[in-house]
Write a protein that holds these residues in place. Structure first.
Motif, PDB file in Angstrom:
ATOM      1  N   LYS A  23       4.192   8.619  -9.860  1.00 26.41           N
ATOM      2  CA  LYS A  23       5.451   9.236  -9.443  1.00 26.41           C
ATOM      3  C   LYS A  23       6.457   8.121  -9.126  1.00 26.41           C
ATOM      4  O   LYS A  23       6.087   6.981  -8.895  1.00 26.41           O
ATOM      5  CB  LYS A  23       5.228  10.118  -8.206  1.00 26.41           C
ATOM      6  N   ASN A  24       7.728   8.501  -9.098  1.00 25.31           N
ATOM      7  CA  ASN A  24       8.811   7.534  -8.808  1.00 25.31           C
ATOM      8  C   ASN A  24       8.712   6.329  -9.734  1.00 25.31           C
ATOM      9  O   ASN A  24       8.898   5.178  -9.314  1.00 25.31           O
ATOM     10  CB  ASN A  24       8.753   7.071  -7.346  1.00 25.31           C
ATOM     11  N   PHE A  25       8.424   6.597 -11.010  1.00 22.79           N
ATOM     12  CA  PHE A  25       8.170   5.514 -11.950  1.00 22.79           C
ATOM     13  C   PHE A  25       9.445   4.751 -12.277  1.00 22.79           C
ATOM     14  O   PHE A  25      10.509   5.330 -12.491  1.00 22.79           O
ATOM     15  CB  PHE A  25       7.564   6.068 -13.238  1.00 22.79           C
ATOM     16  N   ILE A  26       9.338   3.418 -12.277  1.00 17.26           N
ATOM     17  CA  ILE A  26      10.441   2.539 -12.639  1.00 17.26           C
ATOM     18  C   ILE A  26      10.036   1.767 -13.889  1.00 17.26           C
ATOM     19  O   ILE A  26       9.052   1.017 -13.860  1.00 17.26           O
ATOM     20  CB  ILE A  26      10.784   1.567 -11.503  1.00 17.26           C
ATOM     21  N   GLU A  27      10.766   1.980 -14.964  1.00 16.77           N
ATOM     22  CA  GLU A  27      10.446   1.304 -16.218  1.00 16.77           C
ATOM     23  C   GLU A  27      11.040  -0.101 -16.206  1.00 16.77           C
ATOM     24  O   GLU A  27      12.250  -0.288 -16.145  1.00 16.77           O
ATOM     25  CB  GLU A  27      10.991   2.105 -17.398  1.00 16.77           C
ATOM     26  N   LYS A  28      10.170  -1.091 -16.244  1.00 16.37           N
ATOM     27  CA  LYS A  28      10.608  -2.480 -16.177  1.00 16.37           C
ATOM     28  C   LYS A  28       9.500  -3.379 -16.697  1.00 16.37           C
ATOM     29  O   LYS A  28       8.345  -3.257 -16.283  1.00 16.37           O
ATOM     30  CB  LYS A  28      10.954  -2.861 -14.733  1.00 16.37           C
ATOM     31  N   PHE A  29       9.835  -4.278 -17.593  1.00 17.14           N
ATOM     32  CA  PHE A  29       8.833  -5.215 -18.089  1.00 17.14           C
ATOM     33  C   PHE A  29       8.614  -6.294 -17.034  1.00 17.14           C
ATOM     34  O   PHE A  29       9.541  -7.000 -16.630  1.00 17.14           O
ATOM     35  CB  PHE A  29       9.277  -5.847 -19.411  1.00 17.14           C
ATOM     36  N   ILE A  30       7.368  -6.419 -16.582  1.00 18.21           N
ATOM     37  CA  ILE A  30       7.044  -7.352 -15.518  1.00 18.21           C
ATOM     38  C   ILE A  30       6.284  -8.562 -16.035  1.00 18.21           C
ATOM     39  O   ILE A  30       6.420  -9.671 -15.521  1.00 18.21           O
ATOM     40  CB  ILE A  30       6.239  -6.632 -14.418  1.00 18.21           C
ATOM     41  N   GLY A  31       5.501  -8.361 -17.075  1.00 22.00           N
ATOM     42  CA  GLY A  31       4.703  -9.451 -17.624  1.00 22.00           C
ATOM     43  C   GLY A  31       3.545  -8.889 -18.425  1.00 22.00           C
ATOM     44  O   GLY A  31       3.605  -7.777 -18.933  1.00 22.00           O
TER      45      GLY A  31
ATOM     46  N   ALA B  45       0.946  -5.392 -22.083  1.00 19.08           N
ATOM     47  CA  ALA B  45       2.202  -5.505 -21.335  1.00 19.08           C
ATOM     48  C   ALA B  45       2.208  -4.604 -20.108  1.00 19.08           C
ATOM     49  O   ALA B  45       1.693  -3.488 -20.134  1.00 19.08           O
ATOM     50  CB  ALA B  45       3.379  -5.157 -22.240  1.00 19.08           C
ATOM     51  N   ILE B  46       2.797  -5.122 -19.029  1.00 18.29           N
ATOM     52  CA  ILE B  46       3.075  -4.312 -17.835  1.00 18.29           C
ATOM     53  C   ILE B  46       4.513  -3.815 -17.977  1.00 18.29           C
ATOM     54  O   ILE B  46       5.456  -4.590 -17.872  1.00 18.29           O
ATOM     55  CB  ILE B  46       2.921  -5.134 -16.552  1.00 18.29           C
ATOM     56  N   THR B  47       4.679  -2.532 -18.238  1.00 16.73           N
ATOM     57  CA  THR B  47       6.004  -1.999 -18.582  1.00 16.73           C
ATOM     58  C   THR B  47       6.652  -1.209 -17.458  1.00 16.73           C
ATOM     59  O   THR B  47       7.678  -0.573 -17.670  1.00 16.73           O
ATOM     60  CB  THR B  47       5.902  -1.117 -19.832  1.00 16.73           C
ATOM     61  N   GLY B  48       6.069  -1.225 -16.265  1.00 23.56           N
ATOM     62  CA  GLY B  48       6.684  -0.526 -15.142  1.00 23.56           C
ATOM     63  C   GLY B  48       5.703  -0.339 -14.012  1.00 23.56           C
ATOM     64  O   GLY B  48       4.557  -0.789 -14.068  1.00 23.56           O
ATOM     65  N   TYR B  49       6.167   0.351 -12.979  1.00 18.78           N
ATOM     66  CA  TYR B  49       5.304   0.626 -11.830  1.00 18.78           C
ATOM     67  C   TYR B  49       5.786   1.896 -11.136  1.00 18.78           C
ATOM     68  O   TYR B  49       6.931   2.349 -11.315  1.00 18.78           O
ATOM     69  CB  TYR B  49       5.289  -0.547 -10.846  1.00 18.78           C
ATOM     70  N   GLY B  50       4.893   2.477 -10.337  1.00 16.90           N
ATOM     71  CA  GLY B  50       5.223   3.699  -9.615  1.00 16.90           C
ATOM     72  C   GLY B  50       4.238   3.927  -8.487  1.00 16.90           C
ATOM     73  O   GLY B  50       3.473   3.033  -8.110  1.00 16.90           O
ATOM     74  N   ASP B  51       4.248   5.137  -7.931  1.00 17.08           N
ATOM     75  CA  ASP B  51       3.381   5.491  -6.801  1.00 17.08           C
ATOM     76  C   ASP B  51       2.353   6.522  -7.259  1.00 17.08           C
ATOM     77  O   ASP B  51       2.686   7.483  -7.961  1.00 17.08           O
ATOM     78  CB  ASP B  51       4.192   6.074  -5.644  1.00 17.08           C
ATOM     79  N   TYR B  52       1.113   6.326  -6.858  1.00 21.85           N
ATOM     80  CA  TYR B  52       0.078   7.316  -7.112  1.00 21.85           C
ATOM     81  C   TYR B  52      -0.045   8.179  -5.863  1.00 21.85           C
ATOM     82  O   TYR B  52      -0.425   7.701  -4.791  1.00 21.85           O
ATOM     83  CB  TYR B  52      -1.255   6.647  -7.439  1.00 21.85           C
ATOM     84  N   ILE B  53       0.298   9.464  -5.987  1.00 24.35           N
ATOM     85  CA  ILE B  53       0.337  10.377  -4.856  1.00 24.35           C
ATOM     86  C   ILE B  53      -0.678  11.487  -5.078  1.00 24.35           C
ATOM     87  O   ILE B  53      -0.665  12.157  -6.100  1.00 24.35           O
ATOM     88  CB  ILE B  53       1.744  10.971  -4.664  1.00 24.35           C
TER      89      ILE B  53
ATOM     90  N   ASN C 186      -1.894  14.000   0.840  1.00 24.14           N
ATOM     91  CA  ASN C 186      -1.210  13.236   1.885  1.00 24.14           C
ATOM     92  C   ASN C 186      -1.360  11.734   1.716  1.00 24.14           C
ATOM     93  O   ASN C 186      -0.908  10.971   2.566  1.00 24.14           O
ATOM     94  CB  ASN C 186      -1.739  13.636   3.272  1.00 24.14           C
ATOM     95  N   ILE C 187      -2.024  11.303   0.649  1.00 24.26           N
ATOM     96  CA  ILE C 187      -2.295   9.881   0.446  1.00 24.26           C
ATOM     97  C   ILE C 187      -1.394   9.343  -0.656  1.00 24.26           C
ATOM     98  O   ILE C 187      -1.276   9.935  -1.734  1.00 24.26           O
ATOM     99  CB  ILE C 187      -3.771   9.650   0.092  1.00 24.26           C
ATOM    100  N   THR C 188      -0.748   8.216  -0.394  1.00 26.80           N
ATOM    101  CA  THR C 188       0.142   7.575  -1.355  1.00 26.80           C
ATOM    102  C   THR C 188      -0.265   6.111  -1.521  1.00 26.80           C
ATOM    103  O   THR C 188      -0.366   5.375  -0.547  1.00 26.80           O
ATOM    104  CB  THR C 188       1.608   7.640  -0.890  1.00 26.80           C
ATOM    105  N   ILE C 189      -0.500   5.719  -2.772  1.00 25.92           N
ATOM    106  CA  ILE C 189      -0.764   4.324  -3.104  1.00 25.92           C
ATOM    107  C   ILE C 189       0.492   3.785  -3.776  1.00 25.92           C
ATOM    108  O   ILE C 189       0.864   4.234  -4.870  1.00 25.92           O
ATOM    109  CB  ILE C 189      -1.977   4.163  -4.047  1.00 25.92           C
ATOM    110  N   CYS C 190       1.161   2.859  -3.139  1.00 28.38           N
ATOM    111  CA  CYS C 190       2.449   2.374  -3.624  1.00 28.38           C
ATOM    112  C   CYS C 190       2.278   1.189  -4.566  1.00 28.38           C
ATOM    113  O   CYS C 190       1.309   0.433  -4.483  1.00 28.38           O
ATOM    114  CB  CYS C 190       3.340   1.974  -2.450  1.00 28.38           C
ATOM    115  N   HIS C 191       3.247   1.055  -5.457  1.00 31.09           N
ATOM    116  CA  HIS C 191       3.381  -0.098  -6.335  1.00 31.09           C
ATOM    117  C   HIS C 191       2.146  -0.271  -7.229  1.00 31.09           C
ATOM    118  O   HIS C 191       1.442  -1.272  -7.163  1.00 31.09           O
ATOM    119  CB  HIS C 191       3.629  -1.369  -5.526  1.00 31.09           C
TER     120      HIS C 191
END
Length: 229
Positions: A26-34, A45-53, A56-61
């Protein structure tokens, strides 16, 4: 009803949380990181990041890695967020500094896995990676030298748009905050008044020119205090 079970492998050799399934984030941000290197010497390729929800548990980044066939939790990223990862013969645990178990998993053959869908948290839990010292002090200044506890509350509760989801901490005292909170000796009471009517004696202080203008475009601050009132 079909229940989709998502397993996450707890990996001590993985630098960041990552998955090959973008639909989990969730809250995915498309961005090439490396790029990341697999065990067979292939790169992806790492093409983005987001939150795994999940509940009640959220794993960020969590990184999205194209072609990754597993979901990986990074031991290093948990530890960078001031969490503890403990392994036993049949179980693994992710705990906070108070010793509370935030995530628990089991051992399948030689792999430790966590299924968050099987867990229920009584209160919201947000596991965030720790921001670098440079990033922490940058947002401390951007938010008008706000204390780090409140900054982390703003992040955890998602009260500020654009504030990256990291755990912010201080590794030294802020010199500006230290000067601003320094206590001064109180003035003694005057036994004889120095004025007898309003506007007879005024104390004025002019501050400026400010480098950054206010919302109304002002760059000076003028303070006037009437001694009589």
């Amino acid at each position: 009803m079909v229940v989709h079970i998502v397993l996450w492998i707890v990996d001590s050799g993985c630098s960041k949380h990552m998955t090959g399934d973008q639909s989990l984030l969730k809250n995915f941000i498309e961005k090439f990181i490396g790029t990341v290197r697999f065990g067979n010497d292939n790169f992806a390729a790492i093409t983005g990041y987001g939150d795994y929800i999940q509940g009640n548990i959220t794993i960020c980044h969590v990184y999205y890695v194209e072609g990754l066939g597993h979901n990986l939790f990074s031991v290093g990223q948990f530890c960078d967020g001031d969490l503890e990862v403990a392994f036993r013969s049949k179980n693994c645990y992710v705990r906070n500094l108070e010793g509370d178990d935030l995530l628990t998993g089991g051992r399948e053959s030689d792999l430790y896995t966590i299924s968050i869908s099987n867990m229920a948290a009584s209160s919201p839990v947000c596991l965030m990676s720790k921001a670098t010292s440079t990033k922490s002090w940058l947002w401390h200044r951007r938010l008008s030298h706000l204390n780090f506890g409140t900054i982390n509350d703003l992040t955890r509760l998602e009260l500020v748009d654009g504030l990256p989801k990291f755990k912010y901490g201080k590794d030294h005292l802020c010199s500006a905050c230290e000067r601003g909170k320094r206590k001064k000796a109180s003035h003694l009471l005057k036994l004889v008044p120095s004025d007898y009517s309003k506007l007879e004696l005024l104390h004025m202080d002019l501050c400026g020119l400010m480098r950054v203008a206010s919302i109304n475009g002002k760059k000076y601050i003028l303070v006037i205090v009437d001694d009589y009132s």
